[in-house]
Design an enzyme around this catalytic site. Structure first.
Site, mmCIF file in Angstrom:
data_model
loop_
_atom_site.group_PDB
_atom_site.id
_atom_site.type_symbol
_atom_site.label_atom_id
_atom_site.label_comp_id
_atom_site.label_asym_id
_atom_site.label_seq_id
_atom_site.Cartn_x
_atom_site.Cartn_y
_atom_site.Cartn_z
ATOM 1 N N ASP A 1 60.183 -2.327 35.997
ATOM 2 C CA ASP A 1 61.027 -3.512 36.229
ATOM 3 C C ASP A 1 60.646 -4.654 35.281
ATOM 4 O O ASP A 1 59.491 -4.776 34.875
ATOM 5 C CB ASP A 1 60.868 -3.947 37.697
ATOM 6 C CG ASP A 1 61.987 -4.871 38.146
ATOM 7 O OD1 ASP A 1 63.013 -4.970 37.435
ATOM 8 O OD2 ASP A 1 61.833 -5.498 39.211
ATOM 9 N N HIS B 1 65.904 -3.715 27.484
ATOM 10 C CA HIS B 1 65.923 -2.284 27.820
ATOM 11 C C HIS B 1 65.415 -1.454 26.647
ATOM 12 O O HIS B 1 64.719 -0.462 26.823
ATOM 13 C CB HIS B 1 67.331 -1.848 28.221
ATOM 14 C CG HIS B 1 67.799 -2.470 29.503
ATOM 15 N ND1 HIS B 1 67.044 -2.456 30.659
ATOM 16 C CD2 HIS B 1 68.939 -3.150 29.822
ATOM 17 C CE1 HIS B 1 67.705 -3.092 31.630
ATOM 18 N NE2 HIS B 1 68.850 -3.524 31.139
ATOM 19 N N ASN C 1 72.071 0.188 40.758
ATOM 20 C CA ASN C 1 72.211 -0.430 39.434
ATOM 21 C C ASN C 1 73.642 -0.355 38.894
ATOM 22 O O ASN C 1 73.972 -1.019 37.910
ATOM 23 C CB ASN C 1 71.216 0.185 38.427
ATOM 24 C CG ASN C 1 69.789 -0.254 38.644
ATOM 25 O OD1 ASN C 1 68.846 0.499 38.434
ATOM 26 N ND2 ASN C 1 69.583 -1.494 39.070
ATOM 27 N N TRP C 2 74.520 0.419 39.578
ATOM 28 C CA TRP C 2 75.943 0.437 39.176
ATOM 29 C C TRP C 2 76.602 -0.910 39.400
ATOM 30 O O TRP C 2 77.711 -1.151 38.913
ATOM 31 C CB TRP C 2 76.711 1.523 39.949
ATOM 32 C CG TRP C 2 76.245 2.911 39.655
ATOM 33 C CD1 TRP C 2 75.535 3.720 40.486
ATOM 34 C CD2 TRP C 2 76.460 3.677 38.455
ATOM 35 N NE1 TRP C 2 75.285 4.937 39.880
ATOM 36 C CE2 TRP C 2 75.852 4.933 38.634
ATOM 37 C CE3 TRP C 2 77.108 3.408 37.240
ATOM 38 C CZ2 TRP C 2 75.854 5.930 37.645
ATOM 39 C CZ3 TRP C 2 77.120 4.393 36.266
ATOM 40 C CH2 TRP C 2 76.497 5.638 36.470
ATOM 41 N N ARG D 1 54.502 -0.940 40.305
ATOM 42 C CA ARG D 1 55.715 -1.696 39.989
ATOM 43 C C ARG D 1 55.340 -2.870 39.099
ATOM 44 O O ARG D 1 54.410 -3.618 39.405
ATOM 45 C CB ARG D 1 56.434 -2.202 41.238
ATOM 46 C CG ARG D 1 57.731 -2.946 40.865
ATOM 47 C CD ARG D 1 58.661 -3.173 42.021
ATOM 48 N NE ARG D 1 59.913 -3.768 41.541
ATOM 49 C CZ ARG D 1 61.094 -3.617 42.140
ATOM 50 N NH1 ARG D 1 61.188 -2.899 43.229
ATOM 51 N NH2 ARG D 1 62.184 -4.191 41.645
ATOM 52 N N GLU E 1 49.422 4.602 47.392
ATOM 53 C CA GLU E 1 48.809 3.305 47.107
ATOM 54 C C GLU E 1 49.739 2.562 46.154
ATOM 55 O O GLU E 1 50.294 3.163 45.227
ATOM 56 C CB GLU E 1 47.441 3.493 46.422
ATOM 57 C CG GLU E 1 46.394 4.113 47.318
ATOM 58 C CD GLU E 1 46.024 3.227 48.503
ATOM 59 O OE1 GLU E 1 46.096 1.992 48.385
ATOM 60 O OE2 GLU E 1 45.672 3.803 49.556
ATOM 61 N N GLY F 1 64.993 -7.270 31.805
ATOM 62 C CA GLY F 1 65.916 -8.393 31.630
ATOM 63 C C GLY F 1 65.162 -9.702 31.452
ATOM 64 O O GLY F 1 65.482 -10.504 30.561
HETATM 65 C C1 IPE Z 1 64.560 -1.124 40.507
HETATM 66 O O1 IPE Z 1 64.688 -2.318 39.821
HETATM 67 C C2 IPE Z 1 65.303 -0.044 39.782
HETATM 68 C C3 IPE Z 1 64.741 0.375 38.491
HETATM 69 C C4 IPE Z 1 63.645 -0.066 37.953
HETATM 70 C C5 IPE Z 1 65.497 1.382 37.807
HETATM 71 P P1 IPE Z 1 65.831 -3.368 40.173
HETATM 72 O O2 IPE Z 1 65.647 -4.505 39.226
HETATM 73 O O3 IPE Z 1 67.155 -2.722 40.191
HETATM 74 O O4 IPE Z 1 65.454 -3.793 41.672
HETATM 75 P P2 IPE Z 1 65.764 -5.123 42.464
HETATM 76 O O5 IPE Z 1 67.232 -5.369 42.375
HETATM 77 O O6 IPE Z 1 64.997 -6.219 41.804
HETATM 78 O O7 IPE Z 1 65.269 -4.868 43.847
HETATM 79 C C1 IPE Z 2 64.455 -2.655 34.909
HETATM 80 O O1 IPE Z 2 64.560 -3.932 34.374
HETATM 81 C C2 IPE Z 2 65.394 -1.676 34.285
HETATM 82 C C3 IPE Z 2 66.516 -1.239 35.133
HETATM 83 C C4 IPE Z 2 66.706 -1.572 36.381
HETATM 84 C C5 IPE Z 2 67.510 -0.360 34.510
HETATM 85 P P1 IPE Z 2 65.642 -4.953 34.914
HETATM 86 O O2 IPE Z 2 66.899 -4.773 34.122
HETATM 87 O O3 IPE Z 2 65.798 -4.855 36.371
HETATM 88 O O4 IPE Z 2 64.976 -6.336 34.525
HETATM 89 P P2 IPE Z 2 64.936 -7.673 35.391
HETATM 90 O O5 IPE Z 2 64.439 -7.310 36.739
HETATM 91 O O6 IPE Z 2 66.342 -8.171 35.425
HETATM 92 O O7 IPE Z 2 64.020 -8.560 34.654
HETATM 93 MG MG MG Z 3 64.877 -5.732 37.948
#
Ligand code: IPE
Ligand code: IPE
Ligand code: MG
Length: 236
Positions: A16, A33, A64-65, A184, A203, A19
């Site tokens: 995570d 990404h 994520n969709w 995470r 864990e 972005g």
């Molecule tokens: C979890 O991250 C999914 C992936 C890393 C693929 P998200 O960014 O989608 O999760 P939330 O929305 O912060 O819970």
């Molecule tokens: C994780 O990074 C990648 C995917 C969920 C595909 P994010 O895209 O969720 O990045 P943040 O959480 O917006 O920073």
């Molecule tokens: Mg995220």
């Protein structure tokens, strides 16, 4: 120092923060990404060198969709590029690629690469690299419930026979040991629908670092933190 005799067999990672990594640099999210794919490449290599048997990465969730069309198509284009660039080396390193999730619903080009990477590496006996794509822990449990219901209707299974093993055998992770460690990144402290069943006694290590900055050294630090934990599984 990391204890090489106590490397977790299975590590799960919620990758995570791509972005936010990009936003911090005033770059588009896709640049994040892209940087995340580069980080992944190095983590896969180090995990394999450390002797991890299963590495499971959360790459795209069923939720994520909800993101913009452009971001979604960009993510899958990057996935295609990643496989085109990395498959040869993964194969050379004896890594076996496996996909968890409803990946057949993914865009055609991505699906083609995923099938190719699975077939190419199918007989490799090194680390198994599980990529969770269009994966959701709840969807996975619903799928298992349906499969069990079908066996009941068919008469091959009785209600009182349903065991934890029956459920586990019908998950995408059938045959894969539960993850001892789930990492995470990006400072978020939640599971976001990742490995709900399998993480019962995992864990958790939370790293403040955004995923693109999660280096192999960070991976080793997380393993060290895990090695300092006392696991009890409900016992004493
Ligand atoms: C979890 O991250 C999914 C992936 C890393 C693929 P998200 O960014 O989608 O999760 P939330 O929305 O912060 O819970
Ligand atoms: C994780 O990074 C990648 C995917 C969920 C595909 P994010 O895209 O969720 O990045 P943040 O959480 O917006 O920073
Ligand atoms: Mg995220």
């Amino acid at each position: 120092m990391i204890d090489m005799d106590r490397i977790p067999n299975h590590i799960g990672i919620v990758m995570d923060g791509n972005g936010r990594w990009a936003a911090k640099r005033a770059l588009p999210r896709l640049a994040g990404h892209n940087a995340g794919m580069k980080a992944l490449k190095e983590i896969v290599k180090r995990a394999s060198v450390l002797g991890v048997k299963h590495l499971t990465v959360y790459a795209f969730s069923t939720e994520n969709w909800k993101r913009s069309k452009d971001e979604i198509s960009g993510i899958f284009k990057l996935l295609v590029l990643y496989i085109d660039k990395e498959l040869e080396e993964l194969n050379r390193n004896n890594v076996r690629v496996n996909i968890l999730g409803e990946y057949k619903e993914l865009p055609a080009k991505a699906l083609l690469r995923l099938e190719k990477s699975r077939v190419t590496t199918a007989s490799n006996e090194g680390m198994q690299f599980n990529i969770a794509l269009n994966y959701g822990g709840r969807a996975e449990l619903v799928k298992a419930a349906r499969a069990i219901a079908a066996d009941l209707l068919e008469g091959s299974l009785g209600i009182d026979e349903i065991s934890e093993q029956h459920v586990a055998d019908r998950l995408y992770t059938s045959g894969i040991p539960d993850p001892e460690l789930i990492i995470r990144t990006s400072g978020e402290k939640r599971l976001s629908n990742f490995l709900l069943w399998q993480s019962a006694y995992s864990e958790f290590v939370f790293s403040e670092v955004f995923w693109p900055d999660f280096s192999p050294d960070e991976l080793e630090k997380s393993i060290e933190e895990y090695q300092g934990r006392a696991r009890r599984f409900g016992g004493r």
